[in-house]
Design a protein around this motif. Structure first.
Motif, short mmCIF file in Angstrom:
data_model
loop_
_atom_site.label_atom_id
_atom_site.label_comp_id
_atom_site.label_asym_id
_atom_site.label_seq_id
_atom_site.Cartn_x
_atom_site.Cartn_y
_atom_site.Cartn_z
N ARG A 45 28.75 29.37 38.50
CA ARG A 45 29.92 28.50 37.68
C ARG A 45 30.34 27.93 38.51
O ARG A 45 31.55 28.73 39.27
CB ARG A 45 29.96 28.76 36.41
CG ARG A 45 29.24 28.94 35.23
CD ARG A 45 29.76 29.53 34.09
NE ARG A 45 30.93 30.82 34.35
CZ ARG A 45 31.40 30.45 33.60
NH1 ARG A 45 31.47 30.09 32.42
NH2 ARG A 45 32.38 31.80 33.67
N ALA A 46 31.03 26.23 38.48
CA ALA A 46 32.66 25.52 38.33
C ALA A 46 33.59 24.88 38.25
O ALA A 46 33.23 24.34 36.71
CB ALA A 46 31.60 24.91 39.97
N PRO A 47 34.86 25.70 38.08
CA PRO A 47 35.55 24.54 36.87
C PRO A 47 35.67 23.14 37.74
O PRO A 47 34.98 22.36 38.44
CB PRO A 47 36.90 25.11 37.15
CG PRO A 47 37.04 25.75 38.77
CD PRO A 47 35.24 26.11 39.20
N GLY A 48 36.38 21.72 36.70
CA GLY A 48 36.15 20.80 36.97
C GLY A 48 37.28 20.53 37.91
O GLY A 48 37.95 19.22 37.99
N THR A 49 38.09 21.48 38.11
CA THR A 49 39.33 21.10 38.85
C THR A 49 39.23 21.63 40.27
O THR A 49 38.40 22.59 40.71
CB THR A 49 40.91 21.89 37.96
OG1 THR A 49 40.41 22.49 38.15
CG2 THR A 49 40.64 21.12 36.86
N ASP A 50 40.43 21.54 41.13
CA ASP A 50 40.11 22.03 42.55
C ASP A 50 40.96 23.89 42.27
O ASP A 50 42.19 23.56 41.18
CB ASP A 50 41.81 21.11 43.31
CG ASP A 50 40.39 20.14 43.92
OD1 ASP A 50 40.07 20.17 44.05
OD2 ASP A 50 41.37 19.06 44.86
N VAL A 51 40.56 24.58 42.97
CA VAL A 51 41.04 25.82 43.12
C VAL A 51 40.78 26.68 44.26
O VAL A 51 40.10 25.84 45.26
CB VAL A 51 40.07 26.77 42.22
CG1 VAL A 51 40.38 26.26 40.47
CG2 VAL A 51 38.40 26.08 42.57
N ARG A 52 41.70 27.40 44.79
CA ARG A 52 41.52 28.04 46.29
C ARG A 52 40.73 29.88 45.62
O ARG A 52 41.30 30.32 45.53
CB ARG A 52 43.28 28.61 46.25
CG ARG A 52 43.61 28.48 47.70
CD ARG A 52 44.86 28.99 48.16
NE ARG A 52 45.21 29.40 49.42
CZ ARG A 52 45.78 29.91 50.50
NH1 ARG A 52 45.59 31.04 48.76
NH2 ARG A 52 45.09 30.19 50.77
N ILE A 53 39.83 29.21 46.50
CA ILE A 53 38.58 30.32 46.64
C ILE A 53 39.86 31.35 47.74
O ILE A 53 38.92 31.30 49.01
CB ILE A 53 38.09 30.09 46.38
CG1 ILE A 53 37.03 29.84 44.99
CG2 ILE A 53 36.79 31.71 46.67
CD1 ILE A 53 36.36 28.81 44.93
N THR A 54 39.49 32.70 47.54
CA THR A 54 40.11 33.60 48.96
C THR A 54 39.09 34.88 49.32
O THR A 54 38.79 34.95 48.40
CB THR A 54 40.95 33.89 48.87
OG1 THR A 54 41.73 34.45 47.87
CG2 THR A 54 41.97 32.31 49.07
N ASP A 88 42.98 31.46 42.69
CA ASP A 88 44.13 31.01 42.58
C ASP A 88 45.19 32.41 43.04
O ASP A 88 46.38 32.27 42.71
CB ASP A 88 44.83 29.78 41.36
CG ASP A 88 44.03 28.55 42.27
OD1 ASP A 88 43.96 28.27 42.95
OD2 ASP A 88 43.44 28.93 40.35
N GLY A 89 45.38 33.29 43.82
CA GLY A 89 46.30 34.18 43.78
C GLY A 89 45.80 35.47 42.80
O GLY A 89 46.55 36.75 43.09
N ARG A 90 45.06 35.83 42.53
CA ARG A 90 44.67 36.38 41.85
C ARG A 90 43.02 36.50 41.39
O ARG A 90 42.07 35.92 41.72
CB ARG A 90 44.17 35.82 39.89
CG ARG A 90 45.34 35.47 38.65
CD ARG A 90 45.63 35.02 37.84
NE ARG A 90 44.67 34.45 37.55
CZ ARG A 90 44.05 32.83 37.29
NH1 ARG A 90 45.39 31.94 37.89
NH2 ARG A 90 42.90 32.51 37.00
N PRO A 91 42.80 37.93 41.74
CA PRO A 91 41.63 38.88 42.26
C PRO A 91 40.66 38.53 40.67
O PRO A 91 40.98 38.37 39.53
CB PRO A 91 42.06 40.59 42.25
CG PRO A 91 43.56 40.41 42.37
CD PRO A 91 43.88 39.16 42.00
#
Length: 102
Positions: free
Chosen positions: A22-31, A86-89
């Motif tokens: 599933r993907a959000p409709g916005t940009d996210v930072r996946i690490t 976005d920095g949250r595990p």
């Protein structure tokens, strides 16, 4: 990055590989392990290792989700790094309870 459903992402610091379910409709930072993940086709290879503070590991076949964002990842290759957005595990998604069959 704006993830797409079906996209395969690879870690740049360990062997972790995930598929976007599933993907959000916005940009996210996946690490993973504190370093940004990249498209598996563009993976430059693993450099160094995961940040020790981000080395909780990933489990093969488990889904990691952030319901608030609408992001869900399926781990296809386990590694040492912790998945985060976005920095949250990202926590492991709990299995749904099956209905009682009385």
């Amino acid at each position: 990055m704006k993830p797409r459903i079906g996209q395969t992402l690879a870690s740049t610091v360990d062997e972790t590989t995930v598929i976007v379910v599933r993907a959000p409709g916005t940009d996210v930072r996946i690490t993973c392990g504190g370093a940004p993940m990249c498209d598996a086709r563009e993976k430059p290879g693993t450099a160094g290792g995961p940040d020790p503070a981000q080395a909780g590991g990933t489990l093969l076949g488990k889904r990691y989700a952030d319901d608030e964002l609408g992001l869900e990842l399926l781990c296809t290759k386990a590694g040492q790094g912790t998945l985060a957005v976005d920095g949250r595990p990202l926590p492991v998604k709990a299995a749904k309870a099956l209905p009682a069959s009385d």
